[in-house]
Design a protein around this motif. Sequence first.
Motif, short mmCIF file in Angstrom:
data_model
loop_
_atom_site.label_atom_id
_atom_site.label_comp_id
_atom_site.label_asym_id
_atom_site.label_seq_id
_atom_site.Cartn_x
_atom_site.Cartn_y
_atom_site.Cartn_z
N TRP A 98 11.26 -29.95 -20.06
CA TRP A 98 11.21 -30.20 -18.62
C TRP A 98 11.09 -31.71 -18.41
CZ3 TRP A 98 6.94 -27.92 -14.89
CH2 TRP A 98 7.38 -28.07 -13.57
N GLN A 113 11.83 -19.26 -13.24
CA GLN A 113 12.56 -19.77 -14.40
C GLN A 113 11.62 -20.23 -15.49
OE1 GLN A 113 15.67 -19.60 -14.95
NE2 GLN A 113 16.80 -19.55 -13.02
N PHE A 172 15.31 -28.38 -18.19
CA PHE A 172 15.22 -28.49 -16.74
C PHE A 172 15.18 -29.97 -16.38
CE2 PHE A 172 13.27 -24.35 -17.67
CZ PHE A 172 13.99 -23.53 -16.81
N MET A 202 19.67 -26.79 -16.91
CA MET A 202 19.45 -26.20 -15.59
C MET A 202 18.74 -27.21 -14.70
SD MET A 202 18.19 -22.34 -16.69
CE MET A 202 18.42 -21.73 -15.01
N THR A 203 18.93 -27.06 -13.40
CA THR A 203 18.30 -27.99 -12.45
C THR A 203 17.28 -27.31 -11.55
OG1 THR A 203 20.13 -27.63 -10.89
CG2 THR A 203 20.33 -29.50 -12.42
N ASP A 204 17.03 -26.02 -11.75
CA ASP A 204 16.08 -25.28 -10.91
C ASP A 204 14.84 -24.93 -11.71
OD1 ASP A 204 14.80 -23.75 -9.02
OD2 ASP A 204 15.99 -21.94 -9.44
N ALA A 205 13.83 -25.81 -11.69
CA ALA A 205 12.58 -25.56 -12.42
C ALA A 205 11.62 -24.77 -11.52
CB ALA A 205 11.96 -26.87 -12.86
N SER A 206 12.00 -23.54 -11.22
CA SER A 206 11.17 -22.69 -10.37
C SER A 206 10.13 -21.97 -11.21
CB SER A 206 12.04 -21.65 -9.65
OG SER A 206 12.63 -20.77 -10.60
N SER A 256 16.95 -33.17 -13.37
CA SER A 256 17.59 -33.41 -12.08
C SER A 256 19.10 -33.31 -12.22
CB SER A 256 17.20 -34.79 -11.55
OG SER A 256 17.79 -35.80 -12.35
N ALA A 305 4.79 -24.41 -9.20
CA ALA A 305 5.67 -23.71 -10.13
C ALA A 305 5.04 -23.60 -11.52
CB ALA A 305 7.01 -24.42 -10.22
#
Length: 467
Positions: free
Chosen positions: A14, A66, A39, A59-63, A41, A85
Amino acid sequence: MRISQLEGQRVALWGWGREGRAAHRAIRSRLPDLPLTLFCSGTEADDARGLGDTHLQVMTDASAEQLGGFDVVVKSPGISPYGEAASAAMARGTRFIGGTALWFGERAGSDGVVAHTVCVTGTKGKSTTTALLAHLLRAGGHRTALAGNIGLPLLELLDPPQPPDYWAVELSSYQTGDVAAGGGRPEVAVVLNLFPEHLDWHGSQARYIEDKLKLLTEARPRVAVLNAADPQLLALPLPGSEVRWFGREDGWHLRGDDLYRGDTFVMDTLPLPLPGRHNRGNLCAVLAALEALGLDATALATHAAGFRPLPHRLQVLGTRGAVTYVNDSISTTPHASLAALECFGARRIALLVGGHDRGVDWSAFAEAVAHRPPAAIITMGANGPRINELLALPASRGAFGLAAAGDLADAVRQAEAALAGEGVVLLSPGAPSFGPYRDYVERGRHFAALAGFDPDAISAIPGLGVA
């Protein structure tokens, strides 16, 4: 945690700054085929995909959903584990660690101790202290690594071609918990001071102190070198660690500007290239750490005269006419700004303060400058209006000019005007740079350019790596 222990686990990275890239390289050096998810930007994603790593998904969605799908997330230091998150993913069993944890896991002995490793932390002065420690070790003929938060991720030195005799490691409050998380114990840990800082990352002052002190309370160093002037350190129980104090008359301490070891005079520190009395005081911490390593600190102390000060830390850029420009961009607390003011005695100072607003209390700063006012204070940045409003109150008003600036360029112009051709323009913001600038380095470089100096000539940190 050793990198080999990631085998068979669901692992994500991340953050794709220097720490994130170092973590990726380190994991690939041990586990070339481990599936990884990054993860990052959107602007970083193309760079990561350009590596051609077929086992890396970007991936760009560090929810929370996820992140919660992984066993271990190796995050960059600037990402707080206390965000919504990360907290939700942690509740589902995801473990968050930093690259510092992996480095300590790789190097820890059977008892967890990483031999010949000195970790330095503190709210203020840790970079200069760590660099000075490395300088004195090298002056004594010891191959020494200088790394960590000072500008070189530890994982970039995972397998150095020439192993050092000693490691001088700076750790921020974002990293101190990673030492124990990696299963490591430093041989020596130095804690300089504790003031409110990084409240947006930690969530509260209490948690900041708790996280900072994990270097002592959880990592349990063989020797803890602590500042006797800090009441929070004085009250801290440390079972399992030998404690050595600096700043106390039975150890390394200053009497005025004179350096003493107990009752023995060692030298006058005033001529040393250590800006500010607080940095000369931190020389005492370095010498206590050297003694904890079993070295002759008294013999090494004189080599402090050859130390090269670090950029962006009370850095005198130069003088134009009768105006001196000082870059203290690394200053991110009001206390640091006050310490900077003390360095210039009776000279007329125009102080530039303000930046990213983390909710830090500036009332002690306002009280101090009311009693010992500079010539002028120019506020700027997101928290500039709040600081300006506080300084404008009758209880805070000293005999100083007060102005508000729209940006750093405006602040420099107003500072020069306030000095009317003589004095010191001092950038010591007491706040982070986030917003207009990527980091304090970019802010300091811009200040240098505005003052008419070459940003490239003032920015390099000497001595990083192994030497």
